[in-house]
Design a protein around this motif. Structure first.
Motif, PDB file in Angstrom:
ATOM      1  N   GLU A   1       5.061  -4.503   5.033  1.00 10.06           N
ATOM      2  CA  GLU A   1       4.167  -3.385   4.741  1.00 10.06           C
ATOM      3  C   GLU A   1       3.674  -2.722   6.033  1.00 10.06           C
ATOM      4  OE1 GLU A   1       4.211  -5.978   1.163  1.00 10.06           O
ATOM      5  OE2 GLU A   1       4.038  -6.326   3.325  1.00 10.06           O
TER       6      GLU A   1
ATOM      7  N   GLY B   1       3.433   3.518  -0.573  1.00 13.70           N
ATOM      8  CA  GLY B   1       3.035   2.240  -1.177  1.00 13.70           C
ATOM      9  C   GLY B   1       4.197   1.569  -1.891  1.00 13.70           C
TER      10      GLY B   1
ATOM     11  N   PHE C   1      -3.007   2.534  -8.674  1.00 18.32           N
ATOM     12  CA  PHE C   1      -2.941   2.733  -7.226  1.00 18.32           C
ATOM     13  C   PHE C   1      -3.417   4.143  -6.854  1.00 18.32           C
ATOM     14  CE2 PHE C   1      -0.394   4.363  -3.626  1.00 18.32           C
ATOM     15  CZ  PHE C   1      -0.763   3.473  -2.628  1.00 18.32           C
TER      16      PHE C   1
ATOM     17  N   ASN D   1       6.189  -1.905  -0.884  1.00 22.53           N
ATOM     18  CA  ASN D   1       6.418  -2.963  -1.871  1.00 22.53           C
ATOM     19  C   ASN D   1       7.883  -3.378  -1.915  1.00 22.53           C
ATOM     20  OD1 ASN D   1       4.913  -4.516  -3.792  1.00 22.53           O
ATOM     21  ND2 ASN D   1       3.852  -2.629  -4.368  1.00 22.53           N
TER      22      ASN D   1
ATOM     23  N   LEU E   1      -1.080  -1.892  -6.379  1.00 21.62           N
ATOM     24  CA  LEU E   1       0.075  -2.336  -5.586  1.00 21.62           C
ATOM     25  C   LEU E   1       0.646  -3.640  -6.129  1.00 21.62           C
ATOM     26  CD1 LEU E   1      -0.956  -1.644  -1.881  1.00 21.62           C
ATOM     27  CD2 LEU E   1       1.097  -0.797  -3.005  1.00 21.62           C
TER      28      LEU E   1
ATOM     29  N   ILE F   1      -2.832  -0.493   3.449  1.00 24.25           N
ATOM     30  CA  ILE F   1      -1.944  -1.247   2.548  1.00 24.25           C
ATOM     31  C   ILE F   1      -1.335  -2.437   3.291  1.00 24.25           C
ATOM     32  CG2 ILE F   1       0.214  -1.121   1.217  1.00 24.25           C
ATOM     33  CD1 ILE F   1      -0.509   1.870   0.698  1.00 24.25           C
TER      34      ILE F   1
END
Length: 548
Positions: free
Chosen positions: A281, A198, A19, A202, A149, A105
């Protein structure tokens, strides 16, 4: 359910690595596609705080890292290319620009990550065109970002069955301070605010964390990202340290205020999520974006106050060189070319005085090895490069105007003098780099060699000073002194080279120390040549080689 800790760690940290590599590759690709002119963007478009904010946003989108932009701004302040007030606007803009990654993202195209990586790799390896390769690098980075990710998500998935993790998220929901600490520490360790966000996206996307627990981590992320800029400013100029402190104050106060309003802010984000039907996200992306934009709007009117505050907190006179020309008014080019020539000459004399200061700093660094003198020399050399471009552009514009024969001769002489002064800067920069090489490689120069270097650098400095003074006063007597001293410099170089060979044969010095010694002599001799060129412009004639 039994958790495979090894797989969890391997997938999570491997995914995080890919990532971060993706962000780096995408940023580098965008940067190359944009022509690699980020410093120019910051340099030219920061005339006022508002333009600084816009420049900060653009550069951060291209770099894909707010930390990178902030460090770049600190470096430009350190080099004297940007004022403290200008850098504050850039830093504020960087905080807004970094939110773009979170929105990228939020698009959620993980299932297409590998085909995107493949397209990027094919473009990188099978196209020879540099522009297409740059696009390929950007696409490869974009795909790697989502692939990383996806891997992180797979690694984090088993945490849903871990009781200790559930307890931690519950604790973070009830104790926002804990979330802030976790977000700050993790961002500092990873050295990427986008990396922390990120992971946060997640965790929220997989239902491993609720919004109440995620918000404090998000604000801790904004504090953690300031630490790199602080590290970058250690040992830098006072102005650079003030710029880094501004970043800390801006993010710290913003995070503190929003933490006091954490509950209503979380309710606001939840209502936006429900109203727009956002995925987890994108919810974090909106929370991050709204916070940074609001922070910018609140603080923007207080840029002057922030500059005043950090000046009081970090007192002292800064040694920043003012690289901007002070005499080059374009109005004279058309209205009075003769006056414009005088203005250009005044600016060249100012540039020459900077060159002499750079040589003084070089001499100090040679003798005491204090880093501040090397930094000052580099700062002055950067200013000389900038002034060289500005003065040359001014003189090129002036060449179109109607000039008398005598003014045309002065014009040519000034263009030559600018080039000579700029080259003096290049040579003392070389000397500083040679001294740094000597220090880092623990090369010992004998006392005799050091004494020779000091004699030559003192004479070189005197010669340059006389050359600039002769140009300033159009003084033929001083110009003739330059001719005499330049001859002495040439003789010194030959004499000191011979002495070095004798020391080498007697085993008093090593080959590596000899290389450094001879290269420094060579650069000083070339500085003397450029000083002679300036004196010749004053005398109006070339001095034959046999005379000097």
């Amino acid at each position: 359910m039994e958790i495979d800790v090894q797989s969890l760690l391997f997938e999570f940290f491997g995914g995080l690595g890919i990532f971060l590599l993706g962000i780096k590759y995408m940023g580098e690709g965008l940067q190359k596609t944009a022509g690699d002119r980020l410093k120019d963007i910051l340099d030219k478009f920061t005339s006022n705080p508002f333009m600084g904010v816009l420049a900060g946003i653009v550069v951060t989108v291209l770099l894909q890292t707010s930390t990178g932009t902030t460090v770049l701004a600190v470096g430009l302040v350190n080099a004297g290319f940007m004022t403290l007030r200008q850098s504050i606007g850039v830093i504020m803009g960087a905080n807004v620009g970094t939110t773009v990654t979170a929105f990228i993202i939020g698009i959620k195209i993980e299932e297409y990550a590998l085909p995107i990586v493949a397209v990027g790799a094919l473009m990188l390896f099978f196209f020879k065109n540099q522009k297409l390769q740059n696009y390929g690098q950007t696409i490869f980075g974009f795909g790697a970002l989502f692939f990383g990710l996806n891997l992180m998500g797979s690694g984090l998935y088993p945490l849903r069955y871990l009781e200790a993790f559930h307890e931690l998220t519950i604790e973070m929901s009830g104790n926002p301070f804990l979330g802030v600490v976790i977000g700050t520490v993790f961002t500092f360790v990873v050295q990427s605010s986008s990396g922390t966000i990120g992971i946060l996206q997640n965790l929220l996307g997989q239902g491993l964390m609720d919004l109440d627990a995620a918000m404090p981590v998000l604000f801790g992320n904004n504090i953690g990202t300031t630490i790199t800029a602080v590290i970058a400013s250690i040992g830098a100029s006072i102005a650079a340290r003030r710029a880094a402190l501004t970043h800390v104050i801006f993010n710290l106060i913003g995070a503190t205020v929003i933490l006091l309003l954490i509950h209503p802010y979380t309710v606001l984000i939840a209502s936006i999520r429900d109203g727009l039907g956002l995925n987890a996200e994108m919810t974090i992306a909106f929370a991050h974006g709204i916070f940074n934009v609001a922070n910018l709007i609140i603080f923007f009117p207080f840029i002057g106050l922030l500059a005043y505050l950090v000046t009081k907190l970090i007192p002292g006179e800064d040694s920043v060189i003012d690289f901007k020309p002070t005499h080059l008014d374009p109005i004279f080019i058309q209205q009075s070319p003769a006056v414009a020539l005088d203005q250009a000459r005044e600016e060249i004399i100012r540039m020459g005085e900077y060159a002499y200061k750079g040589l003084e700093e070089t001499a100090l660094f040679l003798n005491n090895h204090q880093t501040k003198h090397a930094d000052n020399a580099f700062q002055i050399e950067n200013a000389l490069n900038k002034l060289d471009r500005e003065i040359t552009d001014y003189l090129v514009q002036l060449s179109v105007a109607q000039l008398s024969d005598s003014d045309s001769e002065r014009h040519s002489a000034l263009i030559d003098s600018v080039r000579d002064i700029e080259r003096i800067g290049d040579h003392f920069e070389n000397v500083v780099e040679l001294i740094q090489f000597k220090i880092s490689n623990k090369i010992i120069i004998t006392e005799d060699a050091k004494e020779d270097l000091n004699k030559m650098i003192d004479l070189t400095n005197l010669t340059v000073k006389e050359a600039i003074e002769s140009l300033s006063e159009m003084d033929r007597v001083k110009a003739l002194e330059v001719v005499k001293h330049e001859t002495q410099i040439d003789r010194m170089e030959k004499s000191f080279r011979k002495k070095h060979i004798i020391r080498l044969n007697e085993g008093k010095c090593s080959g590596s120390s000899g290389i450094v010694f001879v290269d420094i002599l060579s650069n000083l001799e070339r500085i003397g040549d450029h000083a002679l060129n300036i004196a010749e412009e004053v005398l109006g004639e070339k001095i034959p080689e046999t005379v000097h």
